[in-house]
Enzyme design. Structure first.
Site, PDB file in Angstrom:
ATOM      1  N   GLY A  12      36.211  25.832  60.292  1.00  0.00           N
ATOM      2  CA  GLY A  12      36.911  24.552  60.296  1.00  0.00           C
ATOM      3  C   GLY A  12      37.221  24.140  61.715  1.00  0.00           C
ATOM      4  O   GLY A  12      38.249  23.506  61.984  1.00  0.00           O
ATOM      5  N   ARG A  15      37.490  19.925  63.792  1.00  0.00           N
ATOM      6  CA  ARG A  15      38.503  18.866  63.742  1.00  0.00           C
ATOM      7  C   ARG A  15      39.874  19.481  63.474  1.00  0.00           C
ATOM      8  O   ARG A  15      39.995  20.634  63.096  1.00  0.00           O
ATOM      9  CB  ARG A  15      38.165  17.830  62.670  1.00  0.00           C
ATOM     10  CG  ARG A  15      38.055  18.387  61.272  1.00  0.00           C
ATOM     11  CD  ARG A  15      37.454  17.368  60.317  1.00  0.00           C
ATOM     12  NE  ARG A  15      37.320  17.885  58.954  1.00  0.00           N
ATOM     13  CZ  ARG A  15      38.238  17.749  58.007  1.00  0.00           C
ATOM     14  NH1 ARG A  15      39.378  17.126  58.276  1.00  0.00           N
ATOM     15  NH2 ARG A  15      38.042  18.234  56.799  1.00  0.00           N
ATOM     16  N   VAL A  54      32.180  28.602  53.972  1.00  0.00           N
ATOM     17  CA  VAL A  54      32.901  29.866  53.837  1.00  0.00           C
ATOM     18  C   VAL A  54      33.065  30.292  52.382  1.00  0.00           C
ATOM     19  O   VAL A  54      33.327  31.474  52.108  1.00  0.00           O
ATOM     20  CB  VAL A  54      34.283  29.804  54.520  1.00  0.00           C
ATOM     21  CG1 VAL A  54      34.130  29.579  56.017  1.00  0.00           C
ATOM     22  CG2 VAL A  54      35.180  28.743  53.893  1.00  0.00           C
ATOM     23  N   ASN A  80      40.153  29.402  59.478  1.00  0.00           N
ATOM     24  CA  ASN A  80      40.969  28.195  59.410  1.00  0.00           C
ATOM     25  C   ASN A  80      40.480  27.197  58.368  1.00  0.00           C
ATOM     26  O   ASN A  80      41.257  26.341  57.926  1.00  0.00           O
ATOM     27  CB  ASN A  80      40.980  27.522  60.795  1.00  0.00           C
ATOM     28  CG  ASN A  80      41.537  26.127  60.762  1.00  0.00           C
ATOM     29  OD1 ASN A  80      42.751  25.929  60.603  1.00  0.00           O
ATOM     30  ND2 ASN A  80      40.671  25.132  60.890  1.00  0.00           N
ATOM     31  N   SER A 132      50.067  28.254  55.853  1.00  0.00           N
ATOM     32  CA  SER A 132      50.804  26.988  55.926  1.00  0.00           C
ATOM     33  C   SER A 132      52.257  27.258  55.576  1.00  0.00           C
ATOM     34  O   SER A 132      52.571  28.217  54.862  1.00  0.00           O
ATOM     35  CB  SER A 132      50.209  25.984  54.933  1.00  0.00           C
ATOM     36  OG  SER A 132      51.073  24.893  54.727  1.00  0.00           O
ATOM     37  N   TYR A 145      47.114  24.276  46.572  1.00  0.00           N
ATOM     38  CA  TYR A 145      47.230  24.550  48.001  1.00  0.00           C
ATOM     39  C   TYR A 145      48.291  25.611  48.267  1.00  0.00           C
ATOM     40  O   TYR A 145      48.049  26.582  48.994  1.00  0.00           O
ATOM     41  CB  TYR A 145      47.566  23.260  48.743  1.00  0.00           C
ATOM     42  CG  TYR A 145      47.421  23.368  50.239  1.00  0.00           C
ATOM     43  CD1 TYR A 145      46.167  23.350  50.837  1.00  0.00           C
ATOM     44  CD2 TYR A 145      48.538  23.481  51.068  1.00  0.00           C
ATOM     45  CE1 TYR A 145      46.024  23.439  52.206  1.00  0.00           C
ATOM     46  CE2 TYR A 145      48.410  23.578  52.440  1.00  0.00           C
ATOM     47  CZ  TYR A 145      47.145  23.555  53.011  1.00  0.00           C
ATOM     48  OH  TYR A 145      47.010  23.660  54.383  1.00  0.00           O
ATOM     49  N   ALA A 147      49.489  27.893  46.238  1.00  0.00           N
ATOM     50  CA  ALA A 147      49.108  29.190  45.683  1.00  0.00           C
ATOM     51  C   ALA A 147      48.060  29.884  46.540  1.00  0.00           C
ATOM     52  O   ALA A 147      48.144  31.095  46.803  1.00  0.00           O
ATOM     53  CB  ALA A 147      48.589  29.020  44.253  1.00  0.00           C
ATOM     54  N   LYS A 149      47.434  29.425  49.747  1.00  0.00           N
ATOM     55  CA  LYS A 149      47.970  29.814  51.049  1.00  0.00           C
ATOM     56  C   LYS A 149      48.923  31.004  50.925  1.00  0.00           C
ATOM     57  O   LYS A 149      48.973  31.869  51.805  1.00  0.00           O
ATOM     58  CB  LYS A 149      48.671  28.620  51.708  1.00  0.00           C
ATOM     59  CG  LYS A 149      47.711  27.515  52.144  1.00  0.00           C
ATOM     60  CD  LYS A 149      46.645  28.026  53.104  1.00  0.00           C
ATOM     61  CE  LYS A 149      45.784  26.910  53.663  1.00  0.00           C
ATOM     62  NZ  LYS A 149      44.753  27.402  54.618  1.00  0.00           N
TER      63      LYS A 149
END
Length: 240
Positions: A12, A15, A54, A80, A132, A145, A147, A149
Site C-alpha cells: 500500500g 498513496r 496481498v 500497510n 488503527s 475494519y 475486527a 485491525k
C-alpha cells in the site's frame, strides 16, 4: 540516515500513509519497494514500484522473492495495505467483509510468511504491521475494519514471540485520525469536525508524515529491544 543500506518493502506504498512511510524510509537511506495493486508515483530517490495483491499468498511471495533477487536482501516489511467498507453488520455484503479479511488480515499473514525465510537466512529483520485506533474502539458501521485491525494487533503479538528467536522483530503501528483519506474527509466537513474536534487532545488530526516517523523508529536500530508492541500514534485520542 537511520536506515542506510536497508532494503524495505512497503505494501500500500503508493498513496496515503504507506506513501509517507516509503518516503520517510527513502530519506533515511533505505532502498524502498512501494508495492500495491495499482502503479503509483515513485519519484523519490531509492524508491521503486512493484505490483502485489496481498490477499493472494503467491503474489506476496513473488514480491518478497523479487525484492531479494534485485537487491540481495530484505530488511524491513511494512504491511500497510488495507481496505475499508462501511456497513452495519446486518447490511454489510459478504463479499465486502471477505475483502477486508483478505486484505487487512490475511494480507498481513501472507507478507509475514513470505518474508520470514529471507530474513532468517540473513540473520534477522523487522516487520511493521499497520493497525488503527479503531482496533480498540467501537465505531458503528465499521465492524469489518475494526475486527480485522484488532486481529492484526494480536497476530503481531503472537508473531513477535514466535519469530523473535530468529532475529525478526514484529511490531504494530496504530495511527489515529490522520490528514489522509477518511481523516481528511472528516476534517473537511465543518459540521462533522465540530463534533469530533473535542476528542483530540492536540485539537487537530495527525499528519501522515508524523505517523511515518514512528514507522522509521520501528525499523531503526533505536527500537532493537522493542518487540510485540502496538505503538499508538494518535496525539491523545478520546473516543467516547
Amino acid at each position: 540516515m537511520l536506515l542506510k543500506g536497508k532494503v524495505a518493502v512497503v505494501t500500500g506504498g503508493t498513496r496515503g500513509l504507506g506513501r509517507a512511510i516509503a518516503e520517510a524510509y527513502a530519506i533515511e537511506g533505505a532502498t524502498v519497494v512501494c508495492a500495491s495493486r495499482r502503479p503509483g508515483p515513485a519519484d523519490v530517490d531509492l524508491m521503486e514500484f512493484d505490483q502485489v495483491d496481498v490477499a493472494d499468498p503467491d503474489s506476496a511471495q513473488r514480491l518478497m522473492d523479487r525484492t531479494v533477487d534485485r537487491h540481495g536482501r530484505l530488511d524491513v516489511v511494512v504491511a500497510n495495505a488495507g481496505v475499508n467498507h462501511d456497513g452495519k453488520v446486518h447490511r454489510l455484503p459478504v463479499d465486502r467483509w471477505n475483502e477486508m479479511v483478505g486484505v487487512n488480515l490475511s494480507g498481513v499473514f501472507h507478507c509475514t510468511r513470505a518474508a520470514v525465510g529471507h530474513m532468517e537466512r540473513q540473520g534477522g529483520g523487522r516487520i511493521v504491521n499497520v493497525s488503527s485506533s479503531m482496533a480498540t474502539r467501537v465505531a458503528i458501521g465499521a465492524a469489518g475494519y475494526c475486527a480485522t485491525k484488532a486481529a492484526v494487533e494480536m497476530f503481531t503479538k503472537v508473531s513477535a514471540i514466535e519469530l523473535g528467536r530468529k532475529g525478526i522483530l514484529v511490531n504494530c503501528l496504530a495511527p489515529g485520525i490522520l490528514d489522509e483519506g477518511m481523516g481528511r474527509e472528516l476534517t473537511g466537513n465543518d459540521k462533522v469536525w465540530a463534533a469530533y474536534r473535542s476528542r483530540f487532545a492536540l485539537g487537530r488530526p495527525g499528519s501522515a508524515a508524523e505517523a511515518a516517523q514512528a514507522a522509521v523508529f520501528l525499523a531503526a536500530e533505536a527500537s532493537s529491544y522493542v518487540n510485540g508492541h502496538v505503538l499508538e500514534v494518535n496525539g491523545g485520542l478520546l473516543w467516547a
